[in-house]
Design a protein around this motif. Structure first.
Motif, PDB file in Angstrom:
ATOM      1  N   PHE A 105      30.647  34.624  32.933  1.00  0.00           N
ATOM      2  CA  PHE A 105      31.625  35.550  32.364  1.00  0.00           C
ATOM      3  C   PHE A 105      32.812  35.676  33.317  1.00  0.00           C
ATOM      4  N   ASP A 106      33.970  35.234  32.844  1.00  0.00           N
ATOM      5  CA  ASP A 106      35.186  35.294  33.657  1.00  0.00           C
ATOM      6  C   ASP A 106      36.134  36.383  33.183  1.00  0.00           C
ATOM      7  N   GLY A 107      35.637  37.276  32.361  1.00  0.00           N
ATOM      8  CA  GLY A 107      36.508  38.290  31.778  1.00  0.00           C
ATOM      9  C   GLY A 107      36.756  39.497  32.645  1.00  0.00           C
ATOM     10  N   ALA A 108      36.184  39.513  33.850  1.00  0.00           N
ATOM     11  CA  ALA A 108      36.403  40.637  34.765  1.00  0.00           C
ATOM     12  C   ALA A 108      37.424  40.229  35.821  1.00  0.00           C
ATOM     13  N   LYS A 109      38.417  41.061  36.025  1.00  0.00           N
ATOM     14  CA  LYS A 109      39.468  40.787  36.997  1.00  0.00           C
ATOM     15  C   LYS A 109      39.549  41.943  37.992  1.00  0.00           C
ATOM     16  N   MET A 110      39.848  41.585  39.244  1.00  0.00           N
ATOM     17  CA  MET A 110      39.983  42.594  40.288  1.00  0.00           C
ATOM     18  C   MET A 110      41.357  42.491  40.924  1.00  0.00           C
ATOM     19  N   LYS A 111      42.008  43.622  41.067  1.00  0.00           N
ATOM     20  CA  LYS A 111      43.278  43.718  41.776  1.00  0.00           C
ATOM     21  C   LYS A 111      43.226  44.953  42.653  1.00  0.00           C
ATOM     22  N   GLN A 112      43.178  44.708  43.960  1.00  0.00           N
ATOM     23  CA  GLN A 112      42.972  45.779  44.933  1.00  0.00           C
ATOM     24  C   GLN A 112      41.696  46.537  44.600  1.00  0.00           C
ATOM     25  N   HIS A 113      41.828  47.801  44.207  1.00  0.00           N
ATOM     26  CA  HIS A 113      40.624  48.598  43.926  1.00  0.00           C
ATOM     27  C   HIS A 113      40.317  48.714  42.435  1.00  0.00           C
ATOM     28  N   THR A 114      40.979  47.922  41.615  1.00  0.00           N
ATOM     29  CA  THR A 114      40.823  48.075  40.174  1.00  0.00           C
ATOM     30  C   THR A 114      40.190  46.838  39.553  1.00  0.00           C
ATOM     31  N   VAL A 115      39.162  47.084  38.773  1.00  0.00           N
ATOM     32  CA  VAL A 115      38.518  46.030  37.990  1.00  0.00           C
ATOM     33  C   VAL A 115      38.782  46.306  36.518  1.00  0.00           C
ATOM     34  N   THR A 116      39.204  45.277  35.812  1.00  0.00           N
ATOM     35  CA  THR A 116      39.348  45.407  34.364  1.00  0.00           C
ATOM     36  C   THR A 116      38.455  44.365  33.695  1.00  0.00           C
ATOM     37  N   VAL A 117      37.827  44.773  32.631  1.00  0.00           N
ATOM     38  CA  VAL A 117      36.907  43.881  31.924  1.00  0.00           C
ATOM     39  C   VAL A 117      36.868  44.280  30.457  1.00  0.00           C
ATOM     40  N   THR A 118      36.836  43.302  29.596  1.00  0.00           N
ATOM     41  CA  THR A 118      36.686  43.542  28.168  1.00  0.00           C
ATOM     42  C   THR A 118      35.298  43.106  27.724  1.00  0.00           C
TER      43      THR A 118
END
Length: 514
Positions: A489-502
């Motif tokens: 699953f590559d749908g999770a992204k991290m930028k600094q302290h934030t993770v976004t996932v659908t």
């Protein structure tokens, strides 16, 4: 070592083109104090249908890899998911099983009628020593259910001695004659099963008195302190739990069981199809599945009255979805298919158990092979892995990890005038400091976007696995074994302290954050 970690998950669902609903989950690593007992991920195999015979135990001429008559393709698949314990011989079968019929020369063992499951002949070729060999091959711990319903105190006491005593005694002599010199050191031992029903139709007061008697004569031997498990309640029978906790001395009882099955229709007479159901029927099934949260909470509250220090474990040693059997099969063999819906049931239930790890310290899926919500289906020399198998493979990361308690507020999944939480989750941190979050989207129609704000120490990587399929009714079949399997699953992204996932609709996702 990570000192502090704060997650703030924002789960966003598009209500329409112009508005969104928001939900949040938060946790703090400093609260990771309770261990998720690996025994929550236990299995159950009863002498029922093709669960043992044709599942684990095959004809000596079968053309599959074998150790003796133990089927190794099934064993090797189960070893990969690290099952911690295996419950045997039942179930209802346990209270008509007389263990001495299942030892000695297999050719001389007496046959019996399996009155609970189809009236078929049981040849007792799979008995105590065969079960212990199976557990050894699985690298799992045996959990044995003793016969209280039709057995005697002496019979049960002798069985424990046969399995666990290392000195000179008649039972040790018998075991050595059967080829086993050293004891098996069985720790988990149930005194009766469903004593309110097929195990004897007892009152809780009567059962509690019998438990005290039988427990007194099931001894702990050197190297094998016995963890006695009492036959607990059926679903929401809180009175049964109250009486057992009141009348059984806590030092005699390691655990108290609870049995609950998800019935799609809620009707035991017509449970519903495993493969042919509408969204409304799916919704009702998931509503019934989520009742486990209420049951565990309320039974735990009753136990807290008598055991505020939580010494006694709540042992949910029969759980899973129970549907109508596959058409054309013996209805007493309880063989059913296993769909994407059933994977969501497994994942949701395991999240519930994880989140109640302070009291739930053991559980057993019913059942392992070919029966009810099984992990493996066999057909002659062929076998397949069900969607539920892949859930357990994803969730094994939680075993013996520290629970991260969640504060959760989630959107609703609505069907008609009813609604259920659209998302459920559990999280843990393992001994290496890796955080694992398992998320389930029950919504049959909507993807759910998750925004996760991580405060604390920086993290360098995030990875994931997903289990989903186009249709809720999708199954793995012998003509298409890989329709419902886990994928990267590559749908999770991290930028600094934030993770976004659908989270795709009706899916299970496991994230690992390092």
């Amino acid at each position: 070592m990570i000192k502090k970690l704060l997650f703030s998950f924002s789960l966003l669902i598009a209500a329409n083109a112009f508005a969104q609903e928001q939900a949040t989950i938060s946790t703090n690593l400093q609260d990771a104090k309770t261990t998720i007992n690996r025994n929550i991920y236990g299995m159950f195999s009863e002498h029922l249908g093709n669960g043992i015979y044709g599942g684990f135990w095959v004809d000596k001429n079968a053309k599959v890899p074998k150790v003796g008559r133990i089927r190794m393709d099934v064993v090797n698949a189960l070893k990969k998911i690290d099952i911690p314990n295996l419950r045997w011989p039942g179930g209802c079968f346990a209270d008509e099983y007389h263990w001495m019929d299942g030892i000695g020369d297999p050719a001389k063992r007496p046959k019996m009628v399996n009155t609970n499951w189809g009236g078929v002949t049981e040849d007792n070729s799979f008995g105590t020593n065969e079960f212990m060999e199976l557990c050894k091959l699985l690298n799992t711990e045996p959990y044995v259910s003793g016969n209280l319903g039709s057995g005697t105190v002496k019979e049960m006491s002798n069985w424990v001695e046969y399995m666990n005593f290392d000195g000179v005694s008649p039972m040790t002599k018998l075991r050595k004659e059967d080829g086993r010199d050293k004891p098996y050191d069985v720790r988990f031992f149930a005194i009766g099963n469903e004593s309110w029903g097929c195990g004897g139709n007892m009152t809780p007061e009567y059962y509690s008195d019998l438990f005290r008697q039988y427990a007194t004569f099931t001894k702990s031997y050197k190297g094998a302190p016995l963890r006695r498990i009492a036959s607990g309640a059926n679903a929401d029978d809180y009175h049964w739990t109250d009486v057992c906790m009141r009348d059984i001395p806590l030092n005699l009882m390691w655990g108290l069981s609870l049995h609950y099955y998800t019935i799609p229709t809620g009707n035991w007479g017509k449970k519903g199809s495993a493969t042919n159901f509408t969204e409304a029927e799916y919704f009702n099934t998931m509503k019934n599945c989520l009742k486990m949260e209420e049951l565990v909470t309320k039974h735990a509250a009753v136990m807290d009255k008598y055991d505020p220090q939580k010494k006694v474990a709540l042992v949910v040693d029969e759980w899973g979805v129970w549907t109508d059997p596959i058409p054309g099969t013996n209805p007493s063999f309880l063989r059913q298919q296993n769909s994407m819906r059933d994977a969501l049931i497994a994942a949701t239930t395991l999240n519930i158990f994880n989140n109640h790890a302070d009291r739930v310290r053991m559980a057993n899926l019913a059942q392992t092979v070919n029966v009810l919500q099984s992990l493996v289906l066999t057909k002659g020399d062929d076998m397949l892995l069900t969607p539920t198998y892949y859930v357990f493979n994803m969730y094994k990361v939680h075993q013996d990890a520290k629970l991260l308690p969640l504060k959760i507020s989630v959107p609703e999944y609505k069907n008609g005038d009813e609604s259920i939480p659209a998302v459920n989750a559990s999280a843990s941190v393992d001994s290496l400091g890796r955080v694992h979050i398992t998320l389930v989207n029950l919504d049959a129609n909507n993807d759910i976007t998750v925004s996760a704000d991580l405060e604390g120490e920086n993290h360098s990587s995030i990875s994931g696995q997903i289990l989903d399929s186009k249709n809720l009714t999708d199954v793995n079949s012998f003509s298409n074994k890989n329709l419902v399997i886990t994928k990267k699953f590559d749908g999770a992204k991290m930028k600094q302290h934030t993770v976004t996932v659908t989270l795709p609709k009706h899916s299970v996702v496991c994230l690992e954050i390092k």
